[in-house]
Design a protein around this motif. Structure first.
Motif, PDB file in Angstrom:
ATOM      1  N   ILE A  79       0.835  -1.198   0.000  1.00  0.00           N
ATOM      2  CA  ILE A  79       0.000   0.000   0.000  1.00  0.00           C
ATOM      3  C   ILE A  79       0.872   1.251   0.000  1.00  0.00           C
ATOM      4  O   ILE A  79       1.890   1.313   0.705  1.00  0.00           O
ATOM      5  CB  ILE A  79      -0.929  -0.008   1.231  1.00  0.00           C
ATOM      6  CG1 ILE A  79      -1.931  -1.165   1.133  1.00  0.00           C
ATOM      7  CG2 ILE A  79      -1.655   1.316   1.389  1.00  0.00           C
ATOM      8  CD1 ILE A  79      -2.795  -1.340   2.372  1.00  0.00           C
TER       9      ILE A  79
ATOM     10  N   GLN B 224      -2.833  -0.770  -3.136  1.00  0.00           N
ATOM     11  CA  GLN B 224      -3.670   0.410  -2.940  1.00  0.00           C
ATOM     12  C   GLN B 224      -2.799   1.663  -2.870  1.00  0.00           C
ATOM     13  O   GLN B 224      -1.662   1.625  -2.377  1.00  0.00           O
ATOM     14  CB  GLN B 224      -4.490   0.288  -1.648  1.00  0.00           C
ATOM     15  CG  GLN B 224      -5.516   1.404  -1.453  1.00  0.00           C
ATOM     16  CD  GLN B 224      -6.247   1.304  -0.127  1.00  0.00           C
ATOM     17  OE1 GLN B 224      -5.726   0.736   0.843  1.00  0.00           O
ATOM     18  NE2 GLN B 224      -7.450   1.845  -0.077  1.00  0.00           N
TER      19      GLN B 224
ATOM     20  N   LYS C 231      -8.885  -0.770  -4.046  1.00  0.00           N
ATOM     21  CA  LYS C 231      -7.946  -1.840  -3.736  1.00  0.00           C
ATOM     22  C   LYS C 231      -7.982  -2.890  -4.836  1.00  0.00           C
ATOM     23  O   LYS C 231      -9.051  -3.267  -5.310  1.00  0.00           O
ATOM     24  CB  LYS C 231      -8.304  -2.504  -2.398  1.00  0.00           C
ATOM     25  CG  LYS C 231      -8.216  -1.594  -1.192  1.00  0.00           C
ATOM     26  CD  LYS C 231      -8.639  -2.339   0.072  1.00  0.00           C
ATOM     27  CE  LYS C 231      -8.592  -1.424   1.294  1.00  0.00           C
ATOM     28  NZ  LYS C 231      -9.050  -2.138   2.519  1.00  0.00           N
TER      29      LYS C 231
END
Length: 256
Positions: free
Chosen positions: A106, A128, A164
């Motif tokens: 992420i 993400q 996501k």
């Protein structure tokens, strides 16, 4: 303390770097970033390829916001440029780097992953870029590295919505090169690293440096650069050895 954040194991020319902040989902702090940078600044001489991974079910969950420091515009720019230097050192340091990913990849973790050359994702992997939901913008290279993989249109959507992507979607989009089963990423990464390490060091080095730069060039410049790379590698002692090994039906023995 820094050493504990990055575990380094070297075996048979393969260095496995494990980000080790399990209580933080391996979130990136300055100390961890400096430890990674320190390895790539001066890797052990025997290392021919690197595996980069995380611990406790996560690769890297991005910048550790709990350690966020208030900076003015100049300080923020310099901090961002520091990240760029480290990511460039990983991408262009000359060592092939394979990421074994699971859990959080992420924000800064995705920026880190896309500075590596081969990426493997387990089913738990989540890609993400949530910066837009926090009122900020990426600063570790995602605009270029992730943007080139996804294209600007899809990256805008990803950042605006905080979307996501899982391992399978990431494979389709190019965020990962391999989508594997649970618990399989590290073994595959080490196997691939060993395979890559058996290549001629010069050809590995040239591929790492040339291909992404050729992408930036016009057609004529790219083709000329390709010819230079061909001339450099195909006249090397390793090229002679590679051809001889092929003709003699044996494994090549490339020099350092």
């Amino acid at each position: 303390m820094t050493d504990d954040m990055l575990l380094v194991d070297v075996e048979d020319g393969i260095a496995t770097l494990t980000m080790n902040r399990p209580d933080k989902r391996n979130a990136m702090c300055d100390e961890l970033l400096h430890a990674i940078d320190g390895f790539f600044r001066a890797p052990p001489e025997e290392v021919k390829a690197v595996v980069l991974t995380g611990t406790a079910g996560h690769y890297c969950s991005g910048l550790d916001l709990s350690e966020h420091k208030s900076r003015d515009a100049e300080g923020t720019m310099r901090h961002s440029r520091g990240w760029h230097e480290v990511m460039d050192r990983i991408q262009y340091g000359g060592l092939p780097v394979v990421s074994a990913m699971f859990g959080a990849v992420i924000g800064g973790g995705l920026e880190l992953a896309t500075s590596t050359h081969v990426r493997i994702a387990e089913p738990s992997t989540i890609f993400q870029l949530p910066e837009g939901r926090r009122g900020i913008y990426v600063g570790g290279g995602a605009s270029v590295r992730v943007g080139r993989i996804l294209g600007a249109d899809r990256m805008v959507e990803m950042m605006l919505t905080g979307r996501k992507y899982g391992a399978e979607d990431g494979y389709v989009l190019g965020l990962t090169h391999y989508s594997v089963g649970e618990g399989e990423a590290l073994n595959m990464a080490q196997d691939l690293a060993r395979k890559i390490a058996r290549n001629a060091p010069l050809s590995n080095y040239v591929m790492i440096h040339a291909l992404s730069r050729i992408e930036d060039m016009d057609k004529a410049g790219g083709l000329f650069t390709e010819s230079l790379c061909a001339a450099l590698t195909q006249t090397s002692p390793d090229a002679i050895e590679g051809l001889a090994a092929f003709l003699e039906k044996r494994a090549p023995s490339f020099g350092a």
